[in-house]
Design a protein around this motif. Structure first.
Motif, PDB file in Angstrom:
ATOM      1  N   VAL A  54      17.081  46.133  47.797  1.00 61.37           N
ATOM      2  CA  VAL A  54      17.010  47.492  48.501  1.00 61.37           C
ATOM      3  C   VAL A  54      16.969  47.075  50.037  1.00 61.37           C
ATOM      4  CG1 VAL A  54      15.386  49.425  48.875  1.00 61.37           C
ATOM      5  CG2 VAL A  54      15.792  48.394  46.613  1.00 61.37           C
ATOM      6  N   GLU A  55      17.773  47.932  50.825  1.00 60.98           N
ATOM      7  CA  GLU A  55      17.577  47.842  52.223  1.00 60.98           C
ATOM      8  C   GLU A  55      16.746  48.482  52.983  1.00 60.98           C
ATOM      9  OE1 GLU A  55      21.551  49.209  53.181  1.00 60.98           O
ATOM     10  OE2 GLU A  55      22.308  47.242  52.851  1.00 60.98           O
ATOM     11  N   ILE A  56      16.014  47.884  53.859  1.00 59.32           N
ATOM     12  CA  ILE A  56      14.823  48.677  54.618  1.00 59.32           C
ATOM     13  C   ILE A  56      14.940  48.187  55.991  1.00 59.32           C
ATOM     14  CG2 ILE A  56      13.242  48.260  52.743  1.00 59.32           C
ATOM     15  CD1 ILE A  56      11.927  45.871  54.375  1.00 59.32           C
ATOM     16  N   THR A  57      14.654  49.287  56.698  1.00 58.08           N
ATOM     17  CA  THR A  57      14.607  49.110  58.329  1.00 58.08           C
ATOM     18  C   THR A  57      13.082  49.079  58.803  1.00 58.08           C
ATOM     19  OG1 THR A  57      16.435  50.574  58.227  1.00 58.08           O
ATOM     20  CG2 THR A  57      15.369  50.293  60.211  1.00 58.08           C
ATOM     21  N   PRO A  58      12.658  48.265  59.771  1.00 58.53           N
ATOM     22  CA  PRO A  58      11.090  48.142  60.255  1.00 58.53           C
ATOM     23  C   PRO A  58      10.763  49.478  60.677  1.00 58.53           C
ATOM     24  CG  PRO A  58      12.937  46.322  61.064  1.00 58.53           C
ATOM     25  CD  PRO A  58      13.534  47.262  60.304  1.00 58.53           C
ATOM     26  N   ASP A 105       6.347  40.694  65.804  1.00 54.95           N
ATOM     27  CA  ASP A 105       6.562  40.959  64.279  1.00 54.95           C
ATOM     28  C   ASP A 105       6.659  42.382  63.973  1.00 54.95           C
ATOM     29  OD1 ASP A 105       6.130  38.263  63.941  1.00 54.95           O
ATOM     30  OD2 ASP A 105       4.252  38.240  62.940  1.00 54.95           O
ATOM     31  N   SER A 106       7.465  42.732  63.170  1.00 56.61           N
ATOM     32  CA  SER A 106       7.769  44.136  62.540  1.00 56.61           C
ATOM     33  C   SER A 106       7.048  44.417  61.284  1.00 56.61           C
ATOM     34  CB  SER A 106       9.162  44.372  62.342  1.00 56.61           C
ATOM     35  OG  SER A 106       9.913  44.116  63.764  1.00 56.61           O
ATOM     36  N   TYR A 107       7.058  45.474  60.732  1.00 61.65           N
ATOM     37  CA  TYR A 107       6.524  46.109  59.418  1.00 61.65           C
ATOM     38  C   TYR A 107       7.226  47.106  58.909  1.00 61.65           C
ATOM     39  CZ  TYR A 107       4.333  50.259  61.567  1.00 61.65           C
ATOM     40  OH  TYR A 107       4.165  51.398  62.044  1.00 61.65           O
ATOM     41  N   TYR A 123      13.599  37.263  60.480  1.00 62.26           N
ATOM     42  CA  TYR A 123      14.202  37.768  59.135  1.00 62.26           C
ATOM     43  C   TYR A 123      14.882  38.919  59.210  1.00 62.26           C
ATOM     44  CZ  TYR A 123      10.758  34.160  57.558  1.00 62.26           C
ATOM     45  OH  TYR A 123      10.571  32.858  57.415  1.00 62.26           O
ATOM     46  N   VAL A 124      14.872  39.491  60.530  1.00 63.43           N
ATOM     47  CA  VAL A 124      15.889  40.727  60.396  1.00 63.43           C
ATOM     48  C   VAL A 124      17.285  40.270  60.232  1.00 63.43           C
ATOM     49  CG1 VAL A 124      16.678  42.612  62.052  1.00 63.43           C
ATOM     50  CG2 VAL A 124      14.327  41.809  61.902  1.00 63.43           C
ATOM     51  N   GLY A 125      17.889  41.052  59.238  1.00 61.13           N
ATOM     52  CA  GLY A 125      19.391  40.536  58.879  1.00 61.13           C
ATOM     53  C   GLY A 125      19.420  39.830  57.752  1.00 61.13           C
ATOM     54  N   HIS A 138      16.477  43.658  51.735  1.00 59.79           N
ATOM     55  CA  HIS A 138      17.302  43.281  52.755  1.00 59.79           C
ATOM     56  C   HIS A 138      16.955  43.987  54.156  1.00 59.79           C
ATOM     57  CE1 HIS A 138      21.624  43.274  54.638  1.00 59.79           C
ATOM     58  NE2 HIS A 138      20.974  42.323  55.228  1.00 59.79           N
ATOM     59  N   ILE A 139      16.636  43.282  55.067  1.00 56.00           N
ATOM     60  CA  ILE A 139      15.960  43.564  56.235  1.00 56.00           C
ATOM     61  C   ILE A 139      17.001  44.085  57.434  1.00 56.00           C
ATOM     62  CG2 ILE A 139      14.354  43.398  58.316  1.00 56.00           C
ATOM     63  CD1 ILE A 139      12.723  41.412  56.386  1.00 56.00           C
ATOM     64  N   LEU A 140      17.181  45.229  57.463  1.00 54.35           N
ATOM     65  CA  LEU A 140      18.170  45.713  58.572  1.00 54.35           C
ATOM     66  C   LEU A 140      17.794  45.763  59.899  1.00 54.35           C
ATOM     67  CD1 LEU A 140      19.964  48.693  56.608  1.00 54.35           C
ATOM     68  CD2 LEU A 140      20.467  46.261  56.429  1.00 54.35           C
ATOM     69  N   SER A 141      18.608  45.440  60.781  1.00 52.26           N
ATOM     70  CA  SER A 141      18.301  45.761  62.374  1.00 52.26           C
ATOM     71  C   SER A 141      17.984  47.277  62.748  1.00 52.26           C
ATOM     72  CB  SER A 141      19.502  45.465  63.066  1.00 52.26           C
ATOM     73  OG  SER A 141      19.056  45.594  64.553  1.00 52.26           O
ATOM     74  N   PRO A 142      16.791  47.676  63.291  1.00 48.89           N
ATOM     75  CA  PRO A 142      16.333  48.752  63.724  1.00 48.89           C
ATOM     76  C   PRO A 142      17.334  49.587  64.359  1.00 48.89           C
ATOM     77  CG  PRO A 142      14.927  47.542  64.968  1.00 48.89           C
ATOM     78  CD  PRO A 142      15.893  46.388  63.860  1.00 48.89           C
ATOM     79  N   HIS A 143      18.150  48.869  65.138  1.00 51.60           N
ATOM     80  CA  HIS A 143      19.072  49.623  65.946  1.00 51.60           C
ATOM     81  C   HIS A 143      20.461  50.254  65.475  1.00 51.60           C
ATOM     82  CE1 HIS A 143      16.493  48.036  68.914  1.00 51.60           C
ATOM     83  NE2 HIS A 143      17.129  46.962  69.126  1.00 51.60           N
TER      84      HIS A 143
END
Length: 143
Positions: A54-58, A105-107, A123-125, A138-143
């Motif tokens: 699953v893809e997530i965005t911070p 760090d992001s959450y 870990y982004v990307g 899957h950690i996506l970039s927030p932009h």
């Protein structure tokens, strides 16, 4: 292969209705064509489990207060705005260009178990596993 036509059991003589496989009394096989080795059982091959990715965005950042240096959990929607520390009530601008914010760090919540995941910028990307439930994200970039 013809089905059992009905009639007396060859072993015990009990009357059996048509289409029976075994005698109800003595359990004799009524149709000799149905020997155990006449039906080939296929070899069991286990299927590979499919993981759900699953893809997530911070959602936000962990940033230190500029005054008391306590760690604050701040939503990304406040980037570029003035925020207030909940510990010392000092207000400061959450500058998206500052090194503290860039390296923070992001959450985000885990979509599998809803626990809050904390992760470093590196870990982004990336595709990682949740430390609580081992669910794949899957950690996506927030932009």
């Amino acid at each position: 292969m013809p089905a059992w036509p009905g009639g007396p059991c060859p072993k015990c003589g009990e009357e059996m209705p048509p289409n029976m496989i075994h005698c109800r009394t003595c359990r004799m096989l009524l149709n000799p064509e149905l020997e155990k080795d006449s039906v080939e059982i296929p070899h069991f091959v286990p299927l590979q489990e499919v993981d759900s990715l699953v893809e997530i965005t911070p959602l936000g950042l962990f940033v230190d207060c500029t005054s008391c240096h306590q760690e604050l959990k701040i939503n990304r929607k406040y980037l570029g705005q003035r925020v207030q520390c909940k510990f010392c009530s000092a207000d400061f601008r959450l500058d998206p260009q500052s090194p503290a914010v860039i390296e923070a760090d992001s959450y985000a919540p885990c979509p599998h178990c809803q626990e809050t995941l904390r992760f470093a910028k590196k870990y982004v990307g990336s595709k990682v596993a949740c430390r609580f439930c081992q669910g794949k994200v899957h950690i996506l970039s927030p932009h």
